[in-house]
Design a protein around this motif. Structure first.
Motif, PDB file in Angstrom:
ATOM      1  N   THR A  74       0.813  -1.236   0.000  1.00  0.00           N
ATOM      2  CA  THR A  74       0.000   0.000   0.000  1.00  0.00           C
ATOM      3  C   THR A  74       0.843   1.282   0.000  1.00  0.00           C
ATOM      4  O   THR A  74       0.334   2.350   0.363  1.00  0.00           O
ATOM      5  CB  THR A  74      -1.024   0.079   1.166  1.00  0.00           C
ATOM      6  OG1 THR A  74      -0.347   0.441   2.370  1.00  0.00           O
ATOM      7  CG2 THR A  74      -1.802  -1.211   1.371  1.00  0.00           C
ATOM      8  N   ARG A 184      -9.202   8.785  -7.762  1.00  0.00           N
ATOM      9  CA  ARG A 184      -8.842   8.854  -6.348  1.00  0.00           C
ATOM     10  C   ARG A 184      -8.802  10.334  -6.013  1.00  0.00           C
ATOM     11  O   ARG A 184      -8.430  11.141  -6.868  1.00  0.00           O
ATOM     12  CB  ARG A 184      -7.483   8.204  -6.085  1.00  0.00           C
ATOM     13  CG  ARG A 184      -7.448   6.706  -6.367  1.00  0.00           C
ATOM     14  CD  ARG A 184      -8.189   5.929  -5.312  1.00  0.00           C
ATOM     15  NE  ARG A 184      -8.184   4.491  -5.546  1.00  0.00           N
ATOM     16  CZ  ARG A 184      -8.747   3.627  -4.700  1.00  0.00           C
ATOM     17  NH1 ARG A 184      -9.366   4.051  -3.617  1.00  0.00           N
ATOM     18  NH2 ARG A 184      -8.714   2.346  -4.951  1.00  0.00           N
ATOM     19  N   ALA A 288      -6.533  -1.235  -8.413  1.00  0.00           N
ATOM     20  CA  ALA A 288      -5.714  -1.061  -7.209  1.00  0.00           C
ATOM     21  C   ALA A 288      -4.852   0.175  -7.310  1.00  0.00           C
ATOM     22  O   ALA A 288      -4.506   0.634  -8.401  1.00  0.00           O
ATOM     23  CB  ALA A 288      -4.801  -2.277  -7.031  1.00  0.00           C
ATOM     24  N   CYS A 289      -4.475   0.686  -6.159  1.00  0.00           N
ATOM     25  CA  CYS A 289      -3.436   1.712  -6.111  1.00  0.00           C
ATOM     26  C   CYS A 289      -2.079   1.022  -6.283  1.00  0.00           C
ATOM     27  O   CYS A 289      -1.978  -0.205  -6.212  1.00  0.00           O
ATOM     28  CB  CYS A 289      -3.442   2.431  -4.767  1.00  0.00           C
ATOM     29  SG  CYS A 289      -4.969   3.283  -4.380  1.00  0.00           S
ATOM     30  N   ARG A 295      -6.496  -4.233  -3.482  1.00  0.00           N
ATOM     31  CA  ARG A 295      -7.308  -3.859  -4.647  1.00  0.00           C
ATOM     32  C   ARG A 295      -8.741  -3.500  -4.255  1.00  0.00           C
ATOM     33  O   ARG A 295      -9.701  -4.119  -4.730  1.00  0.00           O
ATOM     34  CB  ARG A 295      -7.333  -4.991  -5.682  1.00  0.00           C
ATOM     35  CG  ARG A 295      -5.981  -5.302  -6.301  1.00  0.00           C
ATOM     36  CD  ARG A 295      -6.017  -6.556  -7.164  1.00  0.00           C
ATOM     37  NE  ARG A 295      -6.836  -6.383  -8.352  1.00  0.00           N
ATOM     38  CZ  ARG A 295      -6.438  -5.797  -9.469  1.00  0.00           C
ATOM     39  NH1 ARG A 295      -5.214  -5.335  -9.550  1.00  0.00           N
ATOM     40  NH2 ARG A 295      -7.245  -5.672 -10.501  1.00  0.00           N
ATOM     41  N   CYS A 296      -8.882  -2.496  -3.419  1.00  0.00           N
ATOM     42  CA  CYS A 296     -10.246  -2.159  -2.968  1.00  0.00           C
ATOM     43  C   CYS A 296     -11.009  -1.317  -3.987  1.00  0.00           C
ATOM     44  O   CYS A 296     -12.209  -1.122  -3.839  1.00  0.00           O
ATOM     45  CB  CYS A 296     -10.207  -1.451  -1.616  1.00  0.00           C
ATOM     46  SG  CYS A 296      -9.839   0.313  -1.716  1.00  0.00           S
ATOM     47  N   GLY A 297     -10.347  -0.793  -5.014  1.00  0.00           N
ATOM     48  CA  GLY A 297     -11.027   0.055  -5.994  1.00  0.00           C
ATOM     49  C   GLY A 297     -12.002  -0.744  -6.841  1.00  0.00           C
ATOM     50  O   GLY A 297     -11.693  -1.846  -7.301  1.00  0.00           O
ATOM     51  N   PHE A 508      -5.762   1.114   5.249  1.00  0.00           N
ATOM     52  CA  PHE A 508      -6.278  -0.261   5.252  1.00  0.00           C
ATOM     53  C   PHE A 508      -5.191  -1.301   5.470  1.00  0.00           C
ATOM     54  O   PHE A 508      -5.470  -2.484   5.639  1.00  0.00           O
ATOM     55  CB  PHE A 508      -7.057  -0.546   3.972  1.00  0.00           C
ATOM     56  CG  PHE A 508      -8.238   0.367   3.829  1.00  0.00           C
ATOM     57  CD1 PHE A 508      -9.085   0.574   4.901  1.00  0.00           C
ATOM     58  CD2 PHE A 508      -8.475   1.052   2.663  1.00  0.00           C
ATOM     59  CE1 PHE A 508     -10.158   1.443   4.806  1.00  0.00           C
ATOM     60  CE2 PHE A 508      -9.541   1.923   2.556  1.00  0.00           C
ATOM     61  CZ  PHE A 508     -10.389   2.122   3.627  1.00  0.00           C
TER      62      PHE A 508
HETATM   63  S1  SF4 Z   1      -6.482  -0.670   0.067  1.00  0.00           S
HETATM   64 FE1  SF4 Z   1      -7.544   0.411  -1.567  1.00  0.00          FE
HETATM   65  S2  SF4 Z   1      -7.176   2.612  -1.146  1.00  0.00           S
HETATM   66 FE2  SF4 Z   1      -5.679   1.438   0.031  1.00  0.00          FE
HETATM   67  S3  SF4 Z   1      -3.874   1.349  -1.294  1.00  0.00           S
HETATM   68 FE3  SF4 Z   1      -5.072  -0.515  -1.670  1.00  0.00          FE
HETATM   69  S4  SF4 Z   1      -6.396  -0.075  -3.428  1.00  0.00           S
HETATM   70 FE4  SF4 Z   1      -5.612   1.900  -2.596  1.00  0.00          FE
END
Ligand code: SF4
Lengths: 616, 74
Positions: A74, A184, A288-289, A295-297, A508
């Motif tokens: 992350t 984002r 994902a970021c 990969r919460c997106g 997260f």
């Molecule tokens: S949990 Fe979601 S918001 Fe956080 S870095 Fe991963 S994809 Fe991005």
């Protein structure tokens, strides 16, 4: 050799169009870690804090975290920092996606933007080459259009940070938006208006460099066992995004309903959650970021409204609460469309959602009527009206002229009862976790440096069991119906979250039950330093205090550390948190004692000496 | 007979059922959540007859079990 950071910060003076660089001071990074920590140090040392937030004299600083853009789980986050036009105090707005990583690839740790361009411009950072270019062809475009067009003008693989119409119109609830339709947002505090005030429509980055890592092998070894735990514990985030939490939040009495007045909404929560979007096929894919395996997106299809048929970043939890429960809208299609409009217009969903709820309550109580709204029927849950209202908000036209600068400003304009409906702390709308459900959040909101921010302490994760505080050695009892030990929990979590922001880590990550010791081992593998978890927590305390000193210099003290009356005095009759109210006197007194602040909320010289902040 | 009441997003793990009666069950709460295929990381609290109990609690006949998820969201 420098490890972790790139060693250079870009300086752009929009007035003179001068472009320069300064060397990143490694001792400053060691003491403040990076991100908003280093930005705070720069602001405090070098700039006049008394300036008008929308004047050329207010610098807009972008800073990567120490671990941003590195192969650390992350490590995607970075911070935009400036004095907020919404609150008039400290503001940091963190954002993920691929923005920070791409800036790092350009060999930069951050950017300091000062002055004001006479005409609209965009900044094109093409590896070592930086240009300030004419943006007149981009003006008036929404975030998705801007991103597409500016990439066509530069490089298809570039990453774009831009403002939408809300930022151009200097709406104080405008954010800086990243990544086009995979949006984002550096949403909070109105930094989109600061960017707009400088006449910067977009910043575009594309680079090829990478940071030196002290020991990639150690880092790999450290992560081998960690990642499976993170991925297992964050599975629900992966499957349904943060929106998958709507029902759990409701079940814990933590969900704001009908402008924060009601206590339960189980059937509505079931219709407006990530699981239902998945079930109905509205969620079409994941993204994902940088460096994130969670990969919460989620990408969502818009089925209604002016952008019907489009696909963009789907509603997250805050958006679901904003345009679902808090305005009594259980129609998921309108919720998705409202989210899409906010992303396109460049509006902060938390502020825009609170403004919508406030406007609906004003409409119900006769504070405003259809003449004021130019025919928009702002009855609770009215889907088409929500979309019309949001478009007005971004343009600050009609009813949007009243609510387009946030709820505090709207309360001041409307006066009387309307102020009761404005749910904010220090001018920043409260995020959608109710401090009457988990009262550590009450003192957290009251003392968060940017105002009503949930991410500055995130202690609802601890109180609900998602991040058991025993992981960082806090084993005192926590009960929903008592304020005992809540101030201490809030202090520790604020210190930890300051560390996360400064390192560029996503909140997260804590779903991996990640403690400060673990994070310190990653830092050491990246930099070759010998930090401990304890060092990190002291650094977190230093960062919280330097931002508090900034706010103290703006006149902030105990008189400002409170909740809006509705959250402080009005208990709810139903739901899992019925009857609970925080005892703010007790919580604040304990909080100041633990922090080593005086009774007025000013850090004592002894504490500043301990934190090595006496020269600030 | 025991009755299990699921709160929040946990209902999606069992075809959106909110209440599940089980005729006979032997084991503790951990065995029960494995049987129901509930993700342990998503469970915040388990109440048995209105009292918070740990996963090691041995389930008894006539128990009314409420399973509350953790708070997620962003
Ligand atoms: S949990 Fe979601 S918001 Fe956080 S870095 Fe991963 S994809 Fe991005």
């Amino acid at each position: 050799m420098t490890y972790g950071i790139m060693g250079k910060i870009l300086e752009v003076d929009l007035t003179s169009k001068a472009i320069g660089y300064r060397t990143s001071d490694i001792t400053v990074f060691k003491k403040y870690l990076g991100g908003s920590g280093v930005a705070a140090k720069i602001l405090m040392d070098e700039f006049d804090l008394g300036v008008d937030p929308l004047s050329p004299e207010n610098p807009l600083i972008f800073m990567n975290g120490l671990l941003t853009g590195l192969p650390v789980p992350t490590g995607a986050k970075s911070s935009f920092v400036a004095k907020s036009p919404l609150t008039g105090i400290w503001n940091e707005s963190t954002v993920g996606g691929h923005w920070g990583a791409q800036v790092k690839k350009c060999g930069l740790d951050g950017m300091i933007m000062t002055g004001k361009s006479e005409t609209p411009v965009y900044i094109w950072i093409n590896d070592d080459c930086v240009e300030i270019r004419d943006a007149s062809a981009l003006m008036g475009l929404d975030v998705f259009e801007t991103s597409d067009k500016v990439k066509a003008m530069t490089d298809a693989k570039a990453v774009v940070a831009c403002i939408g119409p809300a930022g151009e119109n200097l709406s104080k609830i405008a954010g800086i938006m990243i990544g086009g339709n995979e949006t984002r947002a550096a949403g909070r505090g109105g930094l989109g208006a600061v960017m707009g005030s400088k006449n910067i429509k977009a910043i575009v980055a594309k680079g090829t460099k990478s940071a030196n890592v002290y020991s990639r092998e150690s880092l790999r070894d450290l992560l081998k066992d960690f990642l499976p735990i993170l991925n297992a514990n964050a599975k629900s985030l992966h499957d349904f995004g943060t929106a998958g939490g709507v029902q759990g939040v409701e079940a814990n009495g933590d969900l704001p309903i009908k402008n924060w007045t009601l206590g339960d909404w189980a059937e509505g929560a079931e219709k407006t959650c990530g699981q239902n979007m998945d079930y109905l096929g509205i969620t079409v894919s994941h993204h994902a970021c940088y460096a994130c395996s969670i990969r919460c997106g989620k990408d969502a299809r818009v089925d209604i409204g002016p952008y019907k048929g489009a696909i963009g970043h789907g509603p997250e939890y805050e958006t679901c609460a904003a345009f679902g429960a808090n305005i009594l809208n259980d129609n998921i299609e309108y919720l998705v469309a409202a989210n899409d409009i906010c992303n396109r217009m460049g509006l902060d969903v938390i502020c825009a959602g609170n403004a919508t709820a406030m406007a609906m309550e004003c409409f119900e109580r006769g504070v405003i009527d259809k003449v004021d709204t130019e025919g928009i029927d702002l009855t609770w849950g009215n889907g088409p009206s929500i979309l019309d209202f949001l478009l007005k908000l971004a343009k600050k036209e009609g009813i949007g002229a009243i609510f387009g600068d946030g709820v505090k400003d709207a309360g001041d304009k409307l006066g009387g009862l309307a102020k009761e409906f404005a749910i904010h702390v220090k001018g920043l709308s409260v995020a959608f976790h109710d401090p009457r459900a988990f009262t550590s959040m009450a003192v957290g909101y009251a003392t968060s440096n940017r105002g009503g921010c949930h991410l500055e302490n995130l202690s609802y994760f601890c109180e609900s069991g998602a991040f058991p505080p025993g992981i960082f050695g806090f084993n005192k009892p926590l009960s929903k119906h008592s304020d005992e030990n809540k101030a201490e929990l809030s202090v520790i979590m604020q210190n930890l979250m300051n560390v996360y922001n400064a390192l560029g880590l996503c909140k997260f990550l804590i779903r991996g039950k990640t403690n400060p010791e673990t994070i310190a081992t990653w830092i050491n593998a990246v930099t070759g330093w010998d930090m401990t978890g304890e060092d990190l927590m002291v650094t977190g305390e230093r960062l919280h205090n330097i931002k508090r000193l900034y706010n103290n210099s703006m006149g902030i003290s105990r008189k400002d550390d409170h909740l809006p009356p509705r959250l402080q005095y009005h208990d709810r009759r139903t739901g899992a948190a019925a009857g609970i109210l925080p005892n703010m006197t007790k919580l604040l007194t304990e909080y100041y004692n633990i922090r080593g602040w005086d009774n007025e909320g000013i850090p004592t010289p002894e504490r500043l000496d301990f934190l090595d902040l006496t020269t600030i | 007979m025991i009755t299990i009441e699921l709160k929040g997003q946990l209902i999606w793990c069992v075809d959106k059922k909110k209440t599940i009666p089980i005729e006979t069950f032997e084991g503790n709460l951990k065995d029960l959540i494995i049987l129901l295929r509930l993700p342990e990381s998503e469970i915040g609290m388990i109440l048995v007859n209105q009292k918070k109990e740990p996963l090691s609690y041995c389930v008894k006949d006539n128990d009314h079990i409420i399973i509350v998820p953790v708070v997620g969201g962003g």
